[in-house]
Enzyme design. Structure first.
Site, mmCIF file in Angstrom:
data_model
loop_
_atom_site.group_PDB
_atom_site.id
_atom_site.type_symbol
_atom_site.label_atom_id
_atom_site.label_comp_id
_atom_site.label_asym_id
_atom_site.label_seq_id
_atom_site.Cartn_x
_atom_site.Cartn_y
_atom_site.Cartn_z
ATOM 1 N N ASP A 138 0.812 -1.187 0.118
ATOM 2 C CA ASP A 138 0.052 -0.061 0.011
ATOM 3 C C ASP A 138 0.774 1.209 0.058
ATOM 4 O OD1 ASP A 138 -2.207 1.578 0.189
ATOM 5 O OD2 ASP A 138 -2.950 0.506 1.761
ATOM 6 N N GLU A 141 3.435 5.235 -3.429
ATOM 7 C CA GLU A 141 3.634 6.296 -4.234
ATOM 8 C C GLU A 141 4.907 7.161 -3.859
ATOM 9 O OE1 GLU A 141 0.820 6.174 -2.571
ATOM 10 O OE2 GLU A 141 -0.472 5.398 -4.209
ATOM 11 N N ASP A 211 -8.880 2.925 -2.347
ATOM 12 C CA ASP A 211 -10.025 2.684 -1.283
ATOM 13 C C ASP A 211 -11.272 3.278 -1.847
ATOM 14 O OD1 ASP A 211 -8.028 1.713 0.244
ATOM 15 O OD2 ASP A 211 -7.821 3.514 1.466
#
Length: 231
Positions: A138, A141, A211
């Site tokens: 997750d 970035e 999400d």
């Protein structure tokens, strides 16, 4: 996959129910907070007392003919072992990032630094040794908190972060895929990642759209989103 299984018993209970009801299920994903509090964010350890025996949990998942995937991040809370090791070699980026807990002090690691990547894997390998079948990477970035032009000027191993920031996701995911292959040469790596770029398919990475709410409207939007991404 859900946000999130709050305990070992809850996760296993869901799997047992799927099997009892005869509903097909191939894998189950444990999201965040298995490490406990904010300061131990992404400790790459099961520190929460709600997960007292992660090895036994994963073994039961396998006995019930399913795969186990675990959420990991690229940032570390200030009281984690990886944070300490990365700080010692100056390999933490001074980039405000998730989580939102004010006391976490979380910082992303400098993925462009070979020594930092080795530290990340040394700690991640503890999880790999438990028998997990894939990684949910997750915030690859990594996700900044706020948009501040000064973030672009922070230093990293390759110079200025702004010059290489778009290579962060593929660098992080490719490293994990490479190390997983070395650890398990007879198995394909499986990685879920929120960020991807051209060429990343070679890492065994699968991308999800972030999400999203569990609504029919949201599901309808996923179709053109997926088609456009594939193109």
């Amino acid at each position: 996959s859900r946000e999130r299984y709050v305990s070992q018993e809850q996760l296993l209970g869901v799997l047992r129910d799927y099997r009892r009801l005869g509903i097909p299920l191939d894998g189950i994903v444990q999201d965040w907070q298995y490490w406990g509090d904010g300061r131990h964010w992404n400790a790459l350890e099961f520190l929460s007392p709600q997960f007292p025996d992660p090895k036994a949990m994963i073994d039961e998942v396998h006995r019930r003919n399913a795969r186990f995937i675990l959420s990991v991040w690229c940032a570390f809370g200030s009281e984690t072992k990886p944070y300490r090791d990365l700080a010692e070699i100056g390999a933490l980026l001074d980039l405000p990032t998730w989580p939102p807990f004010k006391d976490s002090g979380a910082k992303p690691y400098d993925v462009y630094n070979p020594a930092a990547r080795e530290i990340y894997w040394r700690h991640a390998k503890r999880l790999c040794d438990l028998g997990l079948d894939g990684w949910w990477m997750d915030s690859t970035e990594p996700e900044p908190v706020g948009q501040n032009a000064a973030h672009n000027d922070i230093p990293c191993h390759l110079g200025h972060y702004r010059d290489v920031r778009l290579a962060y996701p593929i660098s992080a995911v490719e490293w994990m895929a490479t190390q997983t292959r070395r650890e398990r040469p007879d198995r394909r790596p499986f990685i879920l990642t929120r960020s991807a770029s051209m060429g990343q398919q070679r890492t065994g990475a699968h991308v999800w759209s972030g999400d999203v709410p569990s609504t029919w409207e949201s599901l309808a939007k996923q179709i053109p989103c997926g088609l456009n991404f594939s193109l």
